[in-house]
Scaffold this active site. Structure first.
Site, PDB file in Angstrom:
ATOM      1  N   ASP A 104      51.539  47.935  21.348  1.00 58.68           N
ATOM      2  CA  ASP A 104      51.474  47.394  20.113  1.00 58.68           C
ATOM      3  C   ASP A 104      50.768  46.008  20.646  1.00 58.68           C
ATOM      4  O   ASP A 104      51.414  45.206  21.521  1.00 58.68           O
ATOM      5  CB  ASP A 104      52.520  47.076  18.988  1.00 58.68           C
ATOM      6  CG  ASP A 104      53.019  48.512  18.848  1.00 58.68           C
ATOM      7  OD1 ASP A 104      52.430  49.363  18.570  1.00 58.68           O
ATOM      8  OD2 ASP A 104      54.291  48.479  17.882  1.00 58.68           O
TER       9      ASP A 104
HETATM   10  N1  URA Z   1      57.993  50.268  20.865  1.00 56.66           N
HETATM   11  C1  URA Z   1      57.006  49.562  19.204  1.00 56.66           C
HETATM   12  O1  URA Z   1      57.584  49.300  18.617  1.00 56.66           O
HETATM   13  N2  URA Z   1      55.763  48.486  19.924  1.00 56.66           N
HETATM   14  C2  URA Z   1      55.691  49.120  21.539  1.00 56.66           C
HETATM   15  O2  URA Z   1      54.658  48.181  21.952  1.00 56.66           O
HETATM   16  C3  URA Z   1      55.931  49.898  22.301  1.00 56.66           C
HETATM   17  C4  URA Z   1      57.217  50.182  22.003  1.00 56.66           C
END
Ligand code: URA
Length: 235
Positions: A104
């Site tokens: 993310d």
């Molecule tokens: N899980 C998440 O919630 N975000 C990420 O970036 C990676 C795994």
């Protein structure tokens, strides 16, 4: 591998195909010590010696980088609004690099960037269950009960529950600190798993993917090439 000289040079970042043709016409390229004349000349990437203005221009079919992704950049090859993880890689040669999986925008940590599609497929394929290890800070007291739930699998609103995940509680407090190992890669999976047990992730960083561990020496935004051993272990 045998490829055309103009493709060889374009792959290695010496310009577009037409720019490298101009370089060939100017006599700046030599192959095995002789000035090259034809852009379509076939080069054996293993044995032929190509040089650009006298400097060795070795061919690399694949490049592998480990990036400590900082928050605020997107895991994509291009984006209209935000900077991407590829914008951070200044020394790359190849133009066909891509991040292996997504973190993310606000997640930090280990991101493998390569142009090796087979390796990416092996690491991301849902059937392979490659472990991903995350460090997370969580708003709320994470309990042994949460760990037991994660081990059994939690309902995060998808068709199927999550596969067993290992939750290690490093600190239980108003803001808890944990390490979580998951073997899937569902969208926002870590955040959704904690949400399912009534808690919110406030900081997330990936530490490991398969055998590849984030190098502690890399600050957010820094990267390095994978060592030969790291590539061999992953492959
Ligand atoms: N899980 C998440 O919630 N975000 C990420 O970036 C990676 C795994």
């Amino acid at each position: 591998m045998r490829i055309r000289l103009d493709k060889y040079l374009a792959d290695m970042g010496y310009g577009t195909r037409s720019q490298v043709k101009q370089q060939i016409a100017r006599g700046n390229i030599s192959v095995n010590g002789n000035p090259a004349k034809r852009p379509e000349m076939k080069i054996d990437t293993e044995t032929d010696q190509v040089s650009y203005c006298g400097a060795n221009a070795a061919y690399e079919q694949y490049e592998y980088y480990m990036l400590n992704k900082p928050a605020g950049v997107v895991s994509a090859t291009e984006d209209r609004r935000a900077s991407t993880v590829l914008d951070l890689l200044c020394e790359r040669k190849r133009k066909d690099l891509f991040p292996v999986g997504r973190l993310d925008k606000d997640t930090e940590g280990l991101l493998l960037i390569t142009n090796d599609g087979d390796l990416a497929h092996r690491l991301l394929s849902p059937g392979k269950h490659v472990d991903k290890v995350y460090y997370a800070e969580v708003d709320g007291r994470v309990t042994a009960e949460d760990a037991a739930l994660f081990l059994r699998g939690v309902d995060i609103g998808d068709e199927k529950k999550t596969l067993p995940a290992r939750l290690e509680i490093l600190k239980t407090a108003e803001r808890s600190v944990v390490r979580l190992t998951i073997c899937e890669g569902r969208f926002h999976q870590v955040k959704r798993m904690f949400h399912a047990v009534g808690k919110e992730v406030v900081f997330l960083k990936r530490l490991q993917m398969g055998s590849l561990q984030l190098d502690d020496n890399l600050k957010p935004g820094e990267y390095r090439k994978l060592t030969r051993e790291e590539v061999e272990r992953l492959c």
